[in-house]
Every structure is written in structure tokens, then in C-alpha cells.
Scaffold this motif. Structure first.
Motif, PDB file in Angstrom:
ATOM      1  N   MET A   1       3.062   5.595  -6.101  1.00 54.44           N
ATOM      2  CA  MET A   1       2.695   5.536  -7.518  1.00 54.44           C
ATOM      3  C   MET A   1       1.583   6.536  -7.838  1.00 54.44           C
ATOM      4  O   MET A   1       1.567   7.124  -8.917  1.00 54.44           O
ATOM      5  N   ILE A   2       0.661   6.736  -6.904  1.00 54.81           N
ATOM      6  CA  ILE A   2      -0.389   7.745  -7.086  1.00 54.81           C
ATOM      7  C   ILE A   2       0.233   9.132  -7.085  1.00 54.81           C
ATOM      8  O   ILE A   2      -0.075   9.965  -7.938  1.00 54.81           O
ATOM      9  N   GLU A   3       1.125   9.383  -6.128  1.00 52.68           N
ATOM     10  CA  GLU A   3       1.775  10.693  -6.021  1.00 52.68           C
ATOM     11  C   GLU A   3       2.574  11.042  -7.264  1.00 52.68           C
ATOM     12  O   GLU A   3       2.580  12.198  -7.700  1.00 52.68           O
TER      13      GLU A   3
ATOM     14  N   PRO B   1       0.817  -1.215   0.000  1.00 51.20           N
ATOM     15  CA  PRO B   1       0.000   0.000   0.000  1.00 51.20           C
ATOM     16  C   PRO B   1       0.859   1.277   0.000  1.00 51.20           C
ATOM     17  O   PRO B   1       0.482   2.269  -0.631  1.00 51.20           O
ATOM     18  N   GLN B   2       2.010   1.242   0.668  1.00 49.85           N
ATOM     19  CA  GLN B   2       2.894   2.411   0.685  1.00 49.85           C
ATOM     20  C   GLN B   2       3.445   2.697  -0.713  1.00 49.85           C
ATOM     21  O   GLN B   2       3.508   3.853  -1.142  1.00 49.85           O
ATOM     22  N   MET B   3       3.840   1.651  -1.435  1.00 49.47           N
ATOM     23  CA  MET B   3       4.328   1.840  -2.804  1.00 49.47           C
ATOM     24  C   MET B   3       3.200   2.318  -3.701  1.00 49.47           C
ATOM     25  O   MET B   3       3.399   3.169  -4.559  1.00 49.47           O
TER      26      MET B   3
ATOM     27  N   SER C   1       1.767   7.710 -11.767  1.00 54.10           N
ATOM     28  CA  SER C   1       1.752   6.472 -12.542  1.00 54.10           C
ATOM     29  C   SER C   1       0.506   5.623 -12.265  1.00 54.10           C
ATOM     30  O   SER C   1       0.217   4.702 -13.024  1.00 54.10           O
ATOM     31  N   MET C   2      -0.208   5.943 -11.205  1.00 54.17           N
ATOM     32  CA  MET C   2      -1.493   5.290 -10.907  1.00 54.17           C
ATOM     33  C   MET C   2      -2.559   6.370 -10.761  1.00 54.17           C
ATOM     34  O   MET C   2      -2.261   7.484 -10.322  1.00 54.17           O
ATOM     35  N   PRO C   3      -3.804   6.039 -11.125  1.00 59.36           N
ATOM     36  CA  PRO C   3      -4.884   7.037 -10.987  1.00 59.36           C
ATOM     37  C   PRO C   3      -5.225   7.301  -9.529  1.00 59.36           C
ATOM     38  O   PRO C   3      -4.951   6.479  -8.656  1.00 59.36           O
ATOM     39  N   LYS C   4      -5.832   8.448  -9.300  1.00 61.02           N
ATOM     40  CA  LYS C   4      -6.344   8.756  -7.966  1.00 61.02           C
ATOM     41  C   LYS C   4      -7.664   8.023  -7.761  1.00 61.02           C
ATOM     42  O   LYS C   4      -8.311   7.603  -8.709  1.00 61.02           O
ATOM     43  N   ALA C   5      -8.049   7.898  -6.516  1.00 62.05           N
ATOM     44  CA  ALA C   5      -9.301   7.223  -6.175  1.00 62.05           C
ATOM     45  C   ALA C   5     -10.493   8.067  -6.585  1.00 62.05           C
ATOM     46  O   ALA C   5     -10.405   9.290  -6.715  1.00 62.05           O
ATOM     47  N   SER C   6     -11.599   7.398  -6.781  1.00 66.22           N
ATOM     48  CA  SER C   6     -12.881   8.056  -7.027  1.00 66.22           C
ATOM     49  C   SER C   6     -13.756   7.839  -5.809  1.00 66.22           C
ATOM     50  O   SER C   6     -13.601   6.862  -5.080  1.00 66.22           O
ATOM     51  N   LYS C   7     -14.672   8.775  -5.594  1.00 67.70           N
ATOM     52  CA  LYS C   7     -15.644   8.601  -4.513  1.00 67.70           C
ATOM     53  C   LYS C   7     -16.679   7.594  -4.957  1.00 67.70           C
ATOM     54  O   LYS C   7     -17.232   7.678  -6.044  1.00 67.70           O
TER      55      LYS C   7
END
Length: 95
Positions: free
Chosen positions: A49-51, A43-45, A54-60
Motif C-alpha cells: 500500500m505504501i509502494e 505488514p506485507q500488504m 495508497s498509504m503515506p510513507k513513514a516519518s523519522k
């Protein structure tokens, strides 16, 4: 930690069963723990990756934060430089 307990089973990620031809069943909306496990990272990695974008941000998703598995797949494809394939095409069904 016991050797026979994997990271995946430890965090309650779906396991294989006969209904899915031996493949894991992953829900479309993933929690952070499941999204990280889906990418085979901690989860830390996954946060890093979000920061770095390279990975999308979460959606509500109601009151929850969820990651769309298809968006995560596309992000992984970009990281691995995978060419778009047939699963990226939209399939329309006749009424």
C-alpha cells in the motif's frame, strides 16, 4: 497458532480498557506493525500500500520510522471514499 490469539494481540497492539470507553487506544505515532494492524492488513500488504501510494510513507521519529495515525486515517478515508467529517476540522482553544 491458537484460535484465541488474534493478529492484533499477537503483535502487541493496544487492547480495550475502561479508560477509553471500551475502544482501543492507538498511539499517535505507529510502528509499521501497529500501522498495519490499525488498517487490518498484514505488514506485507501495508508495504504494498505504501509502494502504490495508497498509504503515506513513514516519518523519522528520532531514530525510528513511524506513521502518523491521522495521516493513516486520511489515507483510509480516501480508499473508502469517505467524505471529510467533523474530526477533520481544526479546533482552536482559547488561551
Amino acid at each position: 497458532m491458537r484460535d484465541d490469539i488474534s493478529f492484533v494481540s499477537l503483535f502487541g497492539v493496544p487492547t480495550t480498557d475502561d479508560r477509553h470507553n471500551g475502544e482501543p487506544h492507538w498511539p499517535r505515532a505507529l510502528s509499521k506493525l501497529r500501522a498495519a494492524a490499525y488498517c487490518s492488513v498484514t505488514p506485507q500488504m501495508f508495504d504494498r500500500m505504501i509502494e502504490d501510494g495508497s498509504m503515506p510513507k513513514a516519518s523519522k521519529f528520532y531514530q525510528l520510522q513511524r506513521w502518523d495515525r491521522h495521516a493513516v486515517d486520511k489515507a483510509l478515508d480516501a480508499l473508502f471514499k469517505v467524505e471529510p467529517s467533523a474530526y477533520d476540522e481544526v479546533i482552536e482553544f482559547a488561551p
